[in-house]
Design an enzyme around this catalytic site. Sequence first.
Site, PDB file in Angstrom:
ATOM      1  NE  ARG A 236      -3.979  -1.916   2.211  1.00  0.00           N
ATOM      2  CZ  ARG A 236      -3.839  -2.882   3.100  1.00  0.00           C
ATOM      3  NH1 ARG A 236      -2.865  -2.811   3.986  1.00  0.00           N
ATOM      4  NH2 ARG A 236      -4.675  -3.892   3.108  1.00  0.00           N
TER       5      ARG A 236
ATOM      6  CE  LYS B  54      -2.322  13.699 -14.130  1.00  0.00           C
ATOM      7  NZ  LYS B  54      -2.721  14.207 -15.458  1.00  0.00           N
TER       8      LYS B  54
ATOM      9  CD  GLU C  43       4.273  16.651 -22.880  1.00  0.00           C
ATOM     10  OE1 GLU C  43       3.643  17.632 -22.423  1.00  0.00           O
ATOM     11  OE2 GLU C  43       3.695  15.601 -23.272  1.00  0.00           O
TER      12      GLU C  43
ATOM     13  CE  LYS D 222       3.428  17.790 -14.295  1.00  0.00           C
ATOM     14  NZ  LYS D 222       3.567  16.500 -14.907  1.00  0.00           N
TER      15      LYS D 222
ATOM     16  CD  GLU E 288      -5.843  16.107 -15.053  1.00  0.00           C
ATOM     17  OE1 GLU E 288      -4.655  16.145 -15.407  1.00  0.00           O
ATOM     18  OE2 GLU E 288      -6.688  15.350 -15.548  1.00  0.00           O
TER      19      GLU E 288
ATOM     20  NE  ARG F  53      -0.996  17.014 -12.661  1.00  0.00           N
ATOM     21  CZ  ARG F  53      -0.343  16.137 -11.913  1.00  0.00           C
ATOM     22  NH1 ARG F  53      -0.600  16.052 -10.624  1.00  0.00           N
ATOM     23  NH2 ARG F  53       0.560  15.339 -12.434  1.00  0.00           N
TER      24      ARG F  53
ATOM     25  CG  ASN G 179      -4.683  17.122 -19.633  1.00  0.00           C
ATOM     26  OD1 ASN G 179      -3.614  16.612 -19.332  1.00  0.00           O
ATOM     27  ND2 ASN G 179      -5.785  16.953 -18.922  1.00  0.00           N
TER      28      ASN G 179
ATOM     29  CG  HIS H 240      -1.723  15.914 -23.742  1.00  0.00           C
ATOM     30  ND1 HIS H 240      -0.971  17.058 -23.906  1.00  0.00           N
ATOM     31  CD2 HIS H 240      -0.883  14.985 -23.215  1.00  0.00           C
ATOM     32  CE1 HIS H 240       0.265  16.830 -23.476  1.00  0.00           C
ATOM     33  NE2 HIS H 240       0.345  15.582 -23.047  1.00  0.00           N
TER      34      HIS H 240
ATOM     35  CG  HIS I 256      -4.324  11.316 -25.094  1.00  0.00           C
ATOM     36  ND1 HIS I 256      -4.812  11.875 -23.933  1.00  0.00           N
ATOM     37  CD2 HIS I 256      -3.029  11.060 -24.863  1.00  0.00           C
ATOM     38  CE1 HIS I 256      -3.829  11.940 -23.032  1.00  0.00           C
ATOM     39  NE2 HIS I 256      -2.745  11.457 -23.583  1.00  0.00           N
TER      40      HIS I 256
ATOM     41  CG  HIS J 279       2.986  11.429 -25.272  1.00  0.00           C
ATOM     42  ND1 HIS J 279       1.619  11.255 -25.278  1.00  0.00           N
ATOM     43  CD2 HIS J 279       3.232  12.469 -24.421  1.00  0.00           C
ATOM     44  CE1 HIS J 279       1.061  12.135 -24.456  1.00  0.00           C
ATOM     45  NE2 HIS J 279       2.012  12.877 -23.931  1.00  0.00           N
TER      46      HIS J 279
HETATM   47  N1  GLY Z   1       1.319  15.241 -17.782  1.00  0.00           N
HETATM   48  C1  GLY Z   1       0.231  15.981 -17.306  1.00  0.00           C
HETATM   49  C2  GLY Z   1       0.150  16.043 -15.830  1.00  0.00           C
HETATM   50  O1  GLY Z   1       1.062  15.651 -15.149  1.00  0.00           O
HETATM   51  O2  GLY Z   1      -0.857  16.460 -15.301  1.00  0.00           O
END
Ligand code: GLY
Length: 367
Positions: free
Chosen positions: A127, A149, A191, A233, A243, A247, A251, A254, A258, A271
């Site tokens: 955990r 993430k 990015e 960032k 998010e 945040r 995107n 994206h 995507h 990507h």
């Molecule tokens: N790569 C987008 C984020 O970390 O929210």
Amino acid sequence: MSASHARSVRVRLAERSYAIELGVGSLGGLGEAVRARLGATRALILSVPPVGRRYGAAVTRSLRAAGFRVKRFEVPDGERSKNLRQAERLYGEMLEAGADRGSSVVIALGGGVVGDLGGFVAATLFRGLPVVQVPTSLLSMVDSSVGGKTGVNVAQGKNLVGAFHQPSLVWIDAATLRTLPPRQLRSGMAEVVKHAAIWDARLFSRLERQLEPLLALDPDVLVPILERNCRIKASVVSRDEREGGFRMLLNYGHTLGHAVESLKGYRGVLHGEAVSMGMVYAAALSERLGKAPEGTRERLEALLRRVGLPTKLPSFERRAYLRALSVDKKKRDSRIRFVALRGIGEAETVPLLPREILPAGALTRQC
Ligand code: GLY
């Protein structure tokens, strides 16, 4: 390591705060840095074979010299390794190797796949074990290693299973970029350009001025730009870790990006390349929606072209794009929080239906 290139950026998240430490030729300092921050004594290093071959020995030496017992683990290179099967195999191997709750730390040494998968294994084994991100690709240095993430792909889509699990430390040795394949470097640049486009007009101008020395990895240009990206960032993540809204600006490019990756079956397009196409389309749409002044798309496209990135969406039918935008049929009529530019250096989210994102004729006009 050159001391003049050492930089530190703080990600402020109350008790989950951590440092991003940047340097050039700094891998040897990793062990001491981990020891200074964590009570762990057992390091579980995850990498892919090409990265393990190049940097595994140096990282192992550094951790052993700092008193860690070290075990190394590998997954095959590529996005296809980011799955539950590999995660399960790693749980087994790590447990066999003596991983335990109190004294183990996962070291994710590599690009986005290793960072996401290593972070996910760390988030779920017992955990939650601490993870240290040691990104070796540009994309992971400026984006995926920061912000917590983690996750794996499932048949229904990318990153659909995962957890927010902040690292205890991000350790960036910019010298590792020298062995990154040029196409991967350009992909990561997408990015970097994205951060400038949504947030920092001065950074955008700097990229326009200093692109050649940046791509040549001149440390005097590279390190301040890496630092600026990490600060952007870090500040976005500090304001909206999970998010909830803000945040989402990250995107940018994206939504269509995507869709392109999914329509191509995640083959033949990296990507950052897909994001580059998505960003140019999104800038054109921002102009059409009256959000961004005319010329925004042109300036963005010119920079991305100089980087060597593709800027035109591949020619799939509109139907196919619409399907890719609304992955779930039940959601066909729900709005997507599309990220639009207000100009270079500023962005906002706009709720749009897939058919508003791709109005009839948009693909032939490229918006
Ligand atoms: N790569 C987008 C984020 O970390 O929210």
